[in-house]
Design a protein around this motif. Structure first.
Motif, PDB file in Angstrom:
ATOM      1  N   ALA A  46     -53.588 -42.890 101.078  1.00 17.32           N
ATOM      2  CA  ALA A  46     -52.286 -42.952 100.397  1.00 17.32           C
ATOM      3  C   ALA A  46     -51.134 -42.604 101.331  1.00 17.32           C
ATOM      4  O   ALA A  46     -49.991 -42.541 100.884  1.00 17.32           O
ATOM      5  CB  ALA A  46     -52.286 -42.013  99.205  1.00 17.32           C
ATOM      6  N   VAL A  47     -51.388 -42.397 102.594  1.00 18.24           N
ATOM      7  CA  VAL A  47     -50.437 -41.957 103.617  1.00 18.24           C
ATOM      8  C   VAL A  47     -49.961 -40.522 103.292  1.00 18.24           C
ATOM      9  O   VAL A  47     -50.416 -39.576 103.900  1.00 18.24           O
ATOM     10  CB  VAL A  47     -49.227 -42.904 103.817  1.00 18.24           C
ATOM     11  N   ILE A  48     -49.025 -40.443 102.323  1.00 20.53           N
ATOM     12  CA  ILE A  48     -48.519 -39.134 101.912  1.00 20.53           C
ATOM     13  C   ILE A  48     -48.519 -39.104 100.387  1.00 20.53           C
ATOM     14  O   ILE A  48     -48.012 -40.024  99.746  1.00 20.53           O
ATOM     15  CB  ILE A  48     -47.053 -38.933 102.389  1.00 20.53           C
ATOM     16  N   SER A  49     -49.064 -38.063  99.795  1.00 20.77           N
ATOM     17  CA  SER A  49     -49.060 -37.917  98.329  1.00 20.77           C
ATOM     18  C   SER A  49     -48.347 -36.639  97.932  1.00 20.77           C
ATOM     19  O   SER A  49     -48.886 -35.542  98.138  1.00 20.77           O
ATOM     20  CB  SER A  49     -50.486 -37.806  97.779  1.00 20.77           C
ATOM     21  N   PRO A  50     -47.167 -36.764  97.339  1.00 21.48           N
ATOM     22  CA  PRO A  50     -46.463 -35.552  96.906  1.00 21.48           C
ATOM     23  C   PRO A  50     -47.204 -34.883  95.747  1.00 21.48           C
ATOM     24  O   PRO A  50     -47.735 -35.567  94.869  1.00 21.48           O
ATOM     25  CB  PRO A  50     -45.105 -36.075  96.433  1.00 21.48           C
ATOM     26  N   VAL A  51     -47.232 -33.582  95.777  1.00 19.79           N
ATOM     27  CA  VAL A  51     -47.885 -32.810  94.714  1.00 19.79           C
ATOM     28  C   VAL A  51     -46.794 -32.340  93.756  1.00 19.79           C
ATOM     29  O   VAL A  51     -45.765 -31.805  94.189  1.00 19.79           O
ATOM     30  CB  VAL A  51     -48.639 -31.606  95.334  1.00 19.79           C
ATOM     31  N   SER A  52     -47.007 -32.536  92.447  1.00 16.70           N
ATOM     32  CA  SER A  52     -45.954 -32.177  91.497  1.00 16.70           C
ATOM     33  C   SER A  52     -46.174 -30.808  90.868  1.00 16.70           C
ATOM     34  O   SER A  52     -45.248 -30.225  90.310  1.00 16.70           O
ATOM     35  CB  SER A  52     -45.837 -33.236  90.406  1.00 16.70           C
ATOM     36  N   ALA A  53     -47.412 -30.300  90.935  1.00 18.38           N
ATOM     37  CA  ALA A  53     -47.679 -28.972  90.365  1.00 18.38           C
ATOM     38  C   ALA A  53     -48.983 -28.449  90.920  1.00 18.38           C
ATOM     39  O   ALA A  53     -49.855 -29.226  91.309  1.00 18.38           O
ATOM     40  CB  ALA A  53     -47.778 -29.072  88.841  1.00 18.38           C
ATOM     41  N   PHE A  54     -49.106 -27.120  90.966  1.00 15.35           N
ATOM     42  CA  PHE A  54     -50.408 -26.556  91.309  1.00 15.35           C
ATOM     43  C   PHE A  54     -50.749 -25.425  90.349  1.00 15.35           C
ATOM     44  O   PHE A  54     -49.872 -24.801  89.750  1.00 15.35           O
ATOM     45  CB  PHE A  54     -50.444 -26.084  92.772  1.00 15.35           C
ATOM     46  N   SER A  55     -52.035 -25.229  90.193  1.00 10.84           N
ATOM     47  CA  SER A  55     -52.492 -24.182  89.293  1.00 10.84           C
ATOM     48  C   SER A  55     -53.246 -23.136  90.101  1.00 10.84           C
ATOM     49  O   SER A  55     -54.030 -23.470  90.993  1.00 10.84           O
ATOM     50  CB  SER A  55     -53.401 -24.825  88.238  1.00 10.84           C
ATOM     51  N   TYR A  56     -52.970 -21.885  89.787  1.00 15.79           N
ATOM     52  CA  TYR A  56     -53.690 -20.789  90.454  1.00 15.79           C
ATOM     53  C   TYR A  56     -53.840 -19.657  89.463  1.00 15.79           C
ATOM     54  O   TYR A  56     -52.862 -19.250  88.823  1.00 15.79           O
ATOM     55  CB  TYR A  56     -52.905 -20.327  91.692  1.00 15.79           C
ATOM     56  N   LYS A  57     -55.047 -19.196  89.306  1.00 19.61           N
ATOM     57  CA  LYS A  57     -55.373 -18.130  88.341  1.00 19.61           C
ATOM     58  C   LYS A  57     -54.769 -18.432  86.963  1.00 19.61           C
ATOM     59  O   LYS A  57     -54.085 -17.587  86.370  1.00 19.61           O
ATOM     60  CB  LYS A  57     -54.904 -16.775  88.858  1.00 19.61           C
ATOM     61  N   GLU A  58     -55.004 -19.673  86.522  1.00 23.74           N
ATOM     62  CA  GLU A  58     -54.600 -20.119  85.175  1.00 23.74           C
ATOM     63  C   GLU A  58     -53.083 -20.232  84.988  1.00 23.74           C
ATOM     64  O   GLU A  58     -52.610 -20.500  83.895  1.00 23.74           O
ATOM     65  CB  GLU A  58     -55.167 -19.213  84.063  1.00 23.74           C
ATOM     66  N   THR A  59     -52.296 -20.015  86.043  1.00 23.72           N
ATOM     67  CA  THR A  59     -50.847 -20.222  85.907  1.00 23.72           C
ATOM     68  C   THR A  59     -50.495 -21.532  86.616  1.00 23.72           C
ATOM     69  O   THR A  59     -50.995 -21.796  87.713  1.00 23.72           O
ATOM     70  CB  THR A  59     -50.053 -19.068  86.567  1.00 23.72           C
ATOM     71  N   VAL A  60     -49.648 -22.348  85.953  1.00 27.16           N
ATOM     72  CA  VAL A  60     -49.239 -23.615  86.566  1.00 27.16           C
ATOM     73  C   VAL A  60     -47.837 -23.455  87.147  1.00 27.16           C
ATOM     74  O   VAL A  60     -46.931 -22.946  86.484  1.00 27.16           O
ATOM     75  CB  VAL A  60     -49.269 -24.766  85.529  1.00 27.16           C
ATOM     76  N   TYR A  61     -47.685 -23.863  88.399  1.00 29.63           N
ATOM     77  CA  TYR A  61     -46.391 -23.800  89.077  1.00 29.63           C
ATOM     78  C   TYR A  61     -45.915 -25.230  89.301  1.00 29.63           C
ATOM     79  O   TYR A  61     -46.588 -26.003  89.974  1.00 29.63           O
ATOM     80  CB  TYR A  61     -46.529 -23.088  90.432  1.00 29.63           C
ATOM     81  N   ASP A  62     -44.771 -25.575  88.688  1.00 29.92           N
ATOM     82  CA  ASP A  62     -44.246 -26.937  88.845  1.00 29.92           C
ATOM     83  C   ASP A  62     -43.315 -27.004  90.046  1.00 29.92           C
ATOM     84  O   ASP A  62     -42.602 -26.048  90.335  1.00 29.92           O
ATOM     85  CB  ASP A  62     -43.464 -27.341  87.583  1.00 29.92           C
ATOM     86  N   LEU A  63     -43.349 -28.156  90.697  1.00 30.37           N
ATOM     87  CA  LEU A  63     -42.447 -28.350  91.837  1.00 30.37           C
ATOM     88  C   LEU A  63     -41.416 -29.387  91.459  1.00 30.37           C
ATOM     89  O   LEU A  63     -41.752 -30.418  90.858  1.00 30.37           O
ATOM     90  CB  LEU A  63     -43.247 -28.845  93.046  1.00 30.37           C
TER      91      LEU A  63
END
Ligand SMILES: Cc1ncc(COP(=O)(O)O)c(C=O)c1O
Length: 356
Positions: free
Chosen positions: A305-322
């Motif tokens: 995909a060349v570059i794939s932007p990430v829109s959110a990540f989850s860590y310890k059940e908390t979701v962080y949106d970008l």
């Protein structure tokens, strides 16, 4: 170990091309193959009978070692067509070096460079109609090696088959990529095979990735196997974090694949005076940066995909949106890379490789 093939490349051409039966506007990645493929066998201590022949099934013993011990490695690269109909590869030397590095780690004999490049360029030339023009279209190239010796004793095979398949691909839109940071499962360990493109590395990721999918995430960002404290890479992508205006990415180690896209992004960033740090990246610093607003972007970098932007990540059940960044680093490096790959701009590093 690196014995040269003893014969000239033999070519058997297909009688009638299948290309007319393919809907190039509706391709599923990696499921349609071009007219020809390459194969070469390793036997009696040498690579022999390099042959290009029509794409088709193999006859192989069910006792071949690849099925029992997973002695197999692969590569992924692409051919691109420019607006004048010329076909290019991108840094193919890197893929060649990497498949032999992977092979060495899996006790597979190295493949000779001259035959690799002759086979690759001949195959691409023969099936050039399968490389469609247009930004994002490409011919995905899959070199691989597998252990073919018959016998279920757990020891390295004495026979192998090296092959190259080619599959037309359309622009690969990953959409919104949401990722989970691994807290329990791991992809690779110190001294393991993480730095090799060994087939089993990928099979081993499917189960934890399925668990992430069930929760609405597409990928897992793997962390170090011992303490899950450091961020490493994702499924088939290296990962970059932009904190303020600095790019962070994990250093290459025996746990991480030395990605061609990763090293190209780093070179472009340095050229563009973007600060880039290759160093261990703590999960805690990225979580903190997400909380205090200094985390601007996360993106994956890899051939598919060349570059794939990430829109959110989850860590310890908390979701962080970008927040979506229209003119962010992800979009910028994707354009810079594709301009080089599709011969739309300067090639200051000499990365393009003309096939015809
Ligand atoms: C585990 C892993 N990391 C990263 C990458 C990205 O590497 P490249 O940019 O060479 O495609 C890949 C794809 O080959 C991969 O399989």
């Amino acid at each position: 170990m690196n014995s040269s093939a003893t014969q000239k490349l033999a070519i058997q051409k297909i009688e009638t091309s299948k290309i007319g039966q393919v809907d190039f506007s509706n391709l599923t990645f990696g499921s349609t193959f071009s007219d020809h493929m390459f194969e070469c066998d390793y036997k009696d201590g040498a690579w022999q009978n390099p042959t290009i022949r029509p794409y088709g099934p193999l006859t192989i013993s069910p006792a071949a070692k690849v099925f029992h011990y997973g002695q197999a490695v692969f590569e992924g690269m692409k051919a691109y067509k420019d607006d004048n109909g010329k076909v290019w590869l991108f840094r193919p030397e890197e893929n060649f070096k990497r498949i032999n590095k992977s092979s060495t780690r899996m006790a597979i004999p190295e493949f000779p460079k001259d035959i690799f490049f002759e086979a690759l360029t001949t195959l691409v030339k023969m099936d050039r109609e399968w490389v469609k023009p247009g930004l994002g279209n490409s011919l995905y190239i899959r070199p691989f090696v597998m252990a073919t010796q018959v016998g279920v004793s757990a020891s390295p095979s004495t026979e192998y088959k090296f092959m190259i398949l080619m599959s037309p691909a359309q622009a690969y839109y990953t959409g919104d990529v949401k990722v989970v940071i691994a807290e329990h499962y791991s992809r690779s360990a110190n001294g393991g095979v993480g730095a090799a493109k060994a087939a089993g590395n990928y099979g081993a990721q499917f189960f934890p990735t399925n668990l992430a999918r069930e929760k609405g995430f597409q990928q897992v960002i793997w962390t170090d196997a011992s303490k899950h404290e450091y961020l490493e890479e994702a499924g088939t992508m290296n990962v970059f974090f932009r904190v303020n205006d600095t790019l962070l990415t994990a250093p290459i180690s025996d746990r991480i694949l030395d990605g061609v896209t990763r090293k190209s992004v780093i070179a472009l960033a340095k050229r563009d005076n973007v600060a880039v740090e290759e160093r261990p990246v703590l999960v805690s610093e990225i979580v903190e940066a997400a909380k205090n607003g200094s985390l601007k972007e996360i993106f994956g970098a890899g051939t598919a995909a060349v570059i794939s932007p990430v829109s959110a990540f989850s860590y310890k059940e908390t979701v962080y949106d970008l927040e979506k960044q229209e003119d962010g680093y992800a979009a910028r490096f994707k354009k810079e890379l594709m301009d080089i790959q599709y011969n739309r701009g300067e090639d200051p590093f000499g990365w393009r490789y003309e096939v015809l």
